[in-house]
Write a protein that holds these residues in place. Structure first.
Motif, PDB file in Angstrom:
ATOM      1  N   PHE A  29      16.321  -7.042   6.083  1.00 53.76           N
ATOM      2  CA  PHE A  29      15.526  -5.928   6.616  1.00 53.76           C
ATOM      3  C   PHE A  29      14.203  -5.834   5.852  1.00 53.76           C
ATOM      4  CE2 PHE A  29      20.036  -4.643   6.811  1.00 53.76           C
ATOM      5  CZ  PHE A  29      20.197  -4.628   8.186  1.00 53.76           C
ATOM      6  N   PRO A  30      13.214  -6.644   6.228  1.00 51.56           N
ATOM      7  CA  PRO A  30      11.956  -6.653   5.465  1.00 51.56           C
ATOM      8  C   PRO A  30      11.240  -5.308   5.434  1.00 51.56           C
ATOM      9  CG  PRO A  30      11.954  -8.365   7.159  1.00 51.56           C
ATOM     10  CD  PRO A  30      13.208  -7.608   7.298  1.00 51.56           C
ATOM     11  N   VAL A  31      11.395  -4.515   6.466  1.00 46.84           N
ATOM     12  CA  VAL A  31      10.714  -3.218   6.499  1.00 46.84           C
ATOM     13  C   VAL A  31      11.292  -2.292   5.429  1.00 46.84           C
ATOM     14  CG1 VAL A  31      10.165  -1.247   7.958  1.00 46.84           C
ATOM     15  CG2 VAL A  31      10.240  -3.500   8.945  1.00 46.84           C
ATOM     16  N   VAL A  32      12.581  -2.364   5.194  1.00 47.71           N
ATOM     17  CA  VAL A  32      13.212  -1.524   4.171  1.00 47.71           C
ATOM     18  C   VAL A  32      12.759  -1.959   2.782  1.00 47.71           C
ATOM     19  CG1 VAL A  32      15.413  -0.762   3.201  1.00 47.71           C
ATOM     20  CG2 VAL A  32      15.180  -1.057   5.671  1.00 47.71           C
ATOM     21  N   ALA A  33      12.621  -3.256   2.559  1.00 49.56           N
ATOM     22  CA  ALA A  33      12.109  -3.742   1.274  1.00 49.56           C
ATOM     23  C   ALA A  33      10.672  -3.272   1.067  1.00 49.56           C
ATOM     24  CB  ALA A  33      12.193  -5.264   1.218  1.00 49.56           C
ATOM     25  N   ALA A  34       9.895  -3.275   2.147  1.00 45.83           N
ATOM     26  CA  ALA A  34       8.511  -2.788   2.050  1.00 45.83           C
ATOM     27  C   ALA A  34       8.487  -1.304   1.717  1.00 45.83           C
ATOM     28  CB  ALA A  34       7.779  -3.059   3.365  1.00 45.83           C
ATOM     29  N   MET A  35       9.431  -0.554   2.265  1.00 47.47           N
ATOM     30  CA  MET A  35       9.497   0.880   1.955  1.00 47.47           C
ATOM     31  C   MET A  35       9.793   1.112   0.474  1.00 47.47           C
ATOM     32  SD  MET A  35      11.632   2.316   5.231  1.00 47.47           S
ATOM     33  CE  MET A  35      11.903   3.897   4.483  1.00 47.47           C
ATOM     34  N   VAL A  72       7.891   3.154  10.422  1.00 44.80           N
ATOM     35  CA  VAL A  72       7.482   3.459  11.800  1.00 44.80           C
ATOM     36  C   VAL A  72       6.441   2.453  12.301  1.00 44.80           C
ATOM     37  CG1 VAL A  72       6.277   5.171  13.230  1.00 44.80           C
ATOM     38  CG2 VAL A  72       8.045   5.906  11.629  1.00 44.80           C
ATOM     39  N   PHE A  73       5.404   2.210  11.490  1.00 46.19           N
ATOM     40  CA  PHE A  73       4.370   1.262  11.912  1.00 46.19           C
ATOM     41  C   PHE A  73       4.920  -0.155  12.037  1.00 46.19           C
ATOM     42  CE2 PHE A  73       1.004   4.132   9.811  1.00 46.19           C
ATOM     43  CZ  PHE A  73       0.893   4.883  10.958  1.00 46.19           C
ATOM     44  N   GLY A  74       5.835  -0.525  11.135  1.00 52.51           N
ATOM     45  CA  GLY A  74       6.430  -1.857  11.201  1.00 52.51           C
ATOM     46  C   GLY A  74       7.238  -2.070  12.466  1.00 52.51           C
ATOM     47  N   ILE A  75       7.977  -1.044  12.878  1.00 52.99           N
ATOM     48  CA  ILE A  75       8.782  -1.155  14.090  1.00 52.99           C
ATOM     49  C   ILE A  75       7.902  -1.090  15.337  1.00 52.99           C
ATOM     50  CG2 ILE A  75      10.544   0.016  15.479  1.00 52.99           C
ATOM     51  CD1 ILE A  75      11.934   0.706  12.824  1.00 52.99           C
ATOM     52  N   LEU A  76       6.952  -0.138  15.370  1.00 48.66           N
ATOM     53  CA  LEU A  76       6.098   0.014  16.554  1.00 48.66           C
ATOM     54  C   LEU A  76       5.212  -1.204  16.814  1.00 48.66           C
ATOM     55  CD1 LEU A  76       4.960   3.740  16.395  1.00 48.66           C
ATOM     56  CD2 LEU A  76       6.634   2.696  17.916  1.00 48.66           C
ATOM     57  N   VAL A 105       5.005   1.958  -5.658  1.00 54.10           N
ATOM     58  CA  VAL A 105       3.559   1.865  -5.857  1.00 54.10           C
ATOM     59  C   VAL A 105       2.900   3.235  -5.668  1.00 54.10           C
ATOM     60  CG1 VAL A 105       1.448   0.862  -4.884  1.00 54.10           C
ATOM     61  CG2 VAL A 105       3.391  -0.584  -5.363  1.00 54.10           C
ATOM     62  N   ASN A 106       3.447   4.066  -4.805  1.00 49.94           N
ATOM     63  CA  ASN A 106       2.866   5.402  -4.588  1.00 49.94           C
ATOM     64  C   ASN A 106       2.887   6.240  -5.864  1.00 49.94           C
ATOM     65  OD1 ASN A 106       2.251   4.927  -1.927  1.00 49.94           O
ATOM     66  ND2 ASN A 106       3.946   6.110  -1.096  1.00 49.94           N
ATOM     67  N   PHE A 124      -4.053   2.522  -1.864  1.00 50.06           N
ATOM     68  CA  PHE A 124      -3.192   2.178  -0.732  1.00 50.06           C
ATOM     69  C   PHE A 124      -1.922   3.002  -0.849  1.00 50.06           C
ATOM     70  CE2 PHE A 124      -0.285  -0.781   1.634  1.00 50.06           C
ATOM     71  CZ  PHE A 124      -0.866  -0.577   2.866  1.00 50.06           C
ATOM     72  N   LYS A 125      -2.067   4.290  -0.564  1.00 44.45           N
ATOM     73  CA  LYS A 125      -0.932   5.208  -0.641  1.00 44.45           C
ATOM     74  C   LYS A 125      -0.518   5.558   0.783  1.00 44.45           C
ATOM     75  CE  LYS A 125       0.691   9.477  -2.630  1.00 44.45           C
ATOM     76  NZ  LYS A 125       0.398  10.619  -3.490  1.00 44.45           N
ATOM     77  N   VAL A 126       0.632   5.047   1.182  1.00 46.78           N
ATOM     78  CA  VAL A 126       1.178   5.283   2.509  1.00 46.78           C
ATOM     79  C   VAL A 126       2.588   5.820   2.325  1.00 46.78           C
ATOM     80  CG1 VAL A 126       1.770   4.195   4.709  1.00 46.78           C
ATOM     81  CG2 VAL A 126      -0.163   3.336   3.399  1.00 46.78           C
ATOM     82  N   ASP A 127       2.946   6.781   3.149  1.00 48.61           N
ATOM     83  CA  ASP A 127       4.307   7.300   3.105  1.00 48.61           C
ATOM     84  C   ASP A 127       5.267   6.177   3.499  1.00 48.61           C
ATOM     85  OD1 ASP A 127       6.333   9.137   2.839  1.00 48.61           O
ATOM     86  OD2 ASP A 127       6.127   9.903   4.887  1.00 48.61           O
ATOM     87  N   PRO A 128       6.334   5.938   2.728  1.00 49.91           N
ATOM     88  CA  PRO A 128       7.259   4.851   3.063  1.00 49.91           C
ATOM     89  C   PRO A 128       7.861   4.959   4.472  1.00 49.91           C
ATOM     90  CG  PRO A 128       7.661   5.578   0.838  1.00 49.91           C
ATOM     91  CD  PRO A 128       6.662   6.529   1.421  1.00 49.91           C
TER      92      PRO A 128
END
Length: 157
Positions: free
Chosen positions: A140-146, A58-62, A152-153, A49-53
């Protein structure tokens, strides 16, 4: 050996069964298994599960946060595999995407119990990011996810 008539072909299943027996014999050979490093035999495989932060942002906001539910589930699988035990259960991962107190608890568990295992596996110095992830998970949950995704990456590099 009996000659095959011209124009006839060897059945395909002959090749597959012969190849299968060869592979089976090779893999069960103890000398090959003994040559593998010990860490490959003892560590659990980590789901990819390697995704660019930035893409998490972007996906979280969209998706208005719906992507974070999927992200929480996949990240819980990865963190549980790295820790070799269940740190973040599936219901916590699902509800963390839509319920604020559970979201903060998700990032607390990730920062306090799971990320130190990631750092140990990647060889990085230990650091406690649980307070930072709790504050960012609340605001800002999206920033914590980043941040978690970036750490993890490093497992896949």
């Amino acid at each position: 050996m009996k000659e095959m008539p011209k124009g006839s072909q060897i059945p395909k299943h002959y090749f597959f069964s012969t190849y299968y027996l060869y592979i089976r014999k090779t893999l069960t050979n103890k000398t090959i298994m003994e040559q593998l490093p010990d860490n490959l035999n003892n560590q659990t495989p980590i789901p990819l599960f390697k995704v660019d932060p930035i893409m998490v942002l972007v996906f979280g906001i969209l998706s208005c946060g719906l992507y974070l539910i999927y992200w929480n589930i996949k990240m819980a699988e990865v963190l549980n595999a790295v820790a070799e035990k269940e740190i973040i259960s599936q219901p916590i991962a699902i509800f963390a995407g839509c319920c604020m107190p559970v979201n903060v608890y998700f990032y607390y568990l990730a920062g306090k119990e799971a990320l130190p295992k990631v750092y140990a596996r990647t060889g990085e110095p230990q650091k406690d990011q649980s307070t930072l992830l709790i504050i960012l998970g609340f605001l800002f949950p999206v920033v914590a996810a980043m941040i978690v995704q970036g750490d993890v990456n490093k497992l896949y590099d």
